[in-house]
Design an enzyme around this catalytic site. Structure first.
Site, PDB file in Angstrom:
ATOM      1  CG  HIS A 427      -7.528 -32.900 106.240  1.00 21.57           C
ATOM      2  ND1 HIS A 427      -6.745 -31.772 106.419  1.00 21.57           N
ATOM      3  CD2 HIS A 427      -8.282 -32.657 105.150  1.00 21.57           C
ATOM      4  CE1 HIS A 427      -7.026 -30.892 105.473  1.00 21.57           C
ATOM      5  NE2 HIS A 427      -7.947 -31.409 104.683  1.00 21.57           N
ATOM      6  CG  ASP A 431      -3.965 -27.708 107.130  1.00 23.15           C
ATOM      7  OD1 ASP A 431      -4.750 -28.478 107.701  1.00 23.15           O
ATOM      8  OD2 ASP A 431      -3.445 -26.717 107.676  1.00 23.15           O
TER       9      ASP A 431
END
Length: 456
Positions: A427, A431
């Protein structure tokens, strides 16, 4: 007069600093040719054969099968023929694991070593027994002095981290490696000794405490149960996998998204390709082509995080790793420049690397340098998974089994070939929108292979 030369475990490359002896390929007294493999060793990344750069008679071996040796430790000694005047015997120079000349090794033949050869360099044959004592994985003799000043010599950062996490003071250890080098087994022995002492200390008050007689057997039974299991050392490939997965879980904030896709058209396209009379195309190769096309659209996922510089490094080339299950555990061979290969080339390379993995013949270079991993866990008969990312990569695509399922197709309920696709990603590099876009593009190519053709 024959001269005795010592051959040491060579630099294995790729940051590897130790290896375990799996199988000796020669015996004391055998005649070996230059660059003939003499021992099979297992490193943290592969099982390889080590060729000896000298030709002559083997006079001594150091270390039993199962022993772990550091780089630079003696492997064997070879008595070579009488050198010419004012010259020294020269080996081939090919001392790296997996490298040697193209000459065919000579057939081994047994000879009786001479008394001089039996005691190389004036040393008694006890040097072999010393190596067994000092380097055997189960009973290592402590050699060398404690390091009270200056840096402590440790064989690898992994050993230093193991000591730090276990609370072991390296200055209190006498290493069993050459010149007092501290090996992983030294730290593990210290941890086991401390655990045993702690267990006895914890049990001591129980012997003086007045408890009902019937309560004591229960505690003893629990202790016996803990100690009765089978202990399997985490070393070699299994140990390397454990270390890498643990590091990935500690450092990478991963997330997973998944989607079901109708793979009917992809399966039909593959059947048509294989019916054309050319080389058969593997399904994994088609998914690899889809992966490389998707990474060209979403390069954020073909990257890694440089934690020290606090930068995301996007890579120009796709070196595609794929999970391969072997008798020795799970390994991840790497297909170099997968983005530049067609389906036929990918199929051939997958087959070659898979065969080498199952035979334990992958080189360290074939197990490192991946930028993205494709995991076909459908071969195990499962639909989905949330795998741990192959550190330091940024993502992994998982492919489940392809099975007939009810599906709405062209507005009507039909039985279609359905597959679950999952993407586990770092992450930090992107995104959910980027990850979702990548996975949706992969699913579109699976459902309509023409989408892929438009991007080529």
């Amino acid at each position: 007069m024959a001269q005795v030369l010592e051959f040491k475990l060579p630099d294995l490359g790729e940051g590897l600093t130790e290896a375990e002896i799996v199988r000796w390929l020669v015996q004391v007294g055998d005649v070996v040719a230059v660059d003939q493999p003499v021992v099979e060793v297992e490193t943290a990344k592969a099982m390889v054969e080590v060729p000896c750069p000298y030709g002559g008679v083997v006079t001594a071996r150091f270390g039993e099968e199962g022993a772990e040796l550091p780089v630079g430790a003696p492997l064997l000694t070879v008595a070579v023929g009488e050198p010419a005047a004012h010259t020294e015997p020269q080996g081939s120079g090919n001392v790296l694991v997996g490298y040697g000349t193209s000459e065919t090794p000579a057939r081994r033949r047994r000879v009786r070593p001479t008394p001089a050869a039996a005691s190389p360099a004036g040393r008694p044959d006890g040097t072999a027994s010393f190596a067994r004592t000092a380097l055997n994985g189960t009973a290592r003799a402590r050699v060398g002095a404690l390091h009270t000043e200056g840096p402590v010599p440790v064989i690898s950062p992994l050993v230093r981290r193991l000591a730090r996490e276990g609370g072991v003071d390296l200055r209190q250890l006498a290493g069993s490696g050459p010149d007092g080098l501290i090996l992983r087994a030294d730290v593990e022995d210290a941890l086991r000794t401390r655990a045993a002492l702690g267990s006895r200390t914890a049990e001591a008050p129980a012997s003086t405490t007045h408890r009902p007689a019937e309560a004591r057997p229960a505690a003893a039974t629990a202790s016996d149960t803990r100690d009765a299991g089978i202990r399997i050392p985490l070393k070699g490939v299994r140990g390397a996998v454990a270390d890498k997965l643990s590091r990935s879980r500690r450092e990478i904030p991963d997330a997973t998204c998944w989607v079901d896709a109708d793979a009917t058209e992809l399966m039909r396209a593959r059947a048509a390709m294989n019916a054309s009379g050319g080389p058969k195309i593997a399904l994994l190769a088609l998914f690899a082509r889809i992966c490389t096309a998707a990474l060209a659209r979403f390069p954020e996922l073909n990257s890694y995080v440089d934690a020290e510089a606090r930068e995301v490094v996007q890579l120009d080339q796709v070196h595609l790793g794929f999970a391969a299950q072997t008798e020795r555990g799970l390994v991840v061979p790497v297909v170099r420049d997968a983005h530049a290969r067609d389906a036929e080339s990918l199929t051939a390379e997958f087959a070659r690397l898979t065969e080498a993995a199952r035979a334990g013949k992958l080189t360290p270079g074939e197990l490192t340098g991946g930028t993205f991993t494709l995991n076909n866990y459908g071969v195990f008969g499962v639909d989905g998974s949330t795998p741990i990312i192959n550190h330091p990569e940024a993502a992994m695509l998982g492919v489940g089994r392809i099975v007939p399922k009810p599906w709405v197709h062209d507005g009507e309920l039909a039985v279609r070939q359905v597959v679950q696709l999952s993407l586990t990603f770092d992450h930090r590099v992107c995104d959910g929108g980027t990850a979702g876009g990548f996975l949706r593009y992969v699913a579109d190519c699976v459902e309509q292979p023409a989408v892929l053709l438009r991007t080529l």
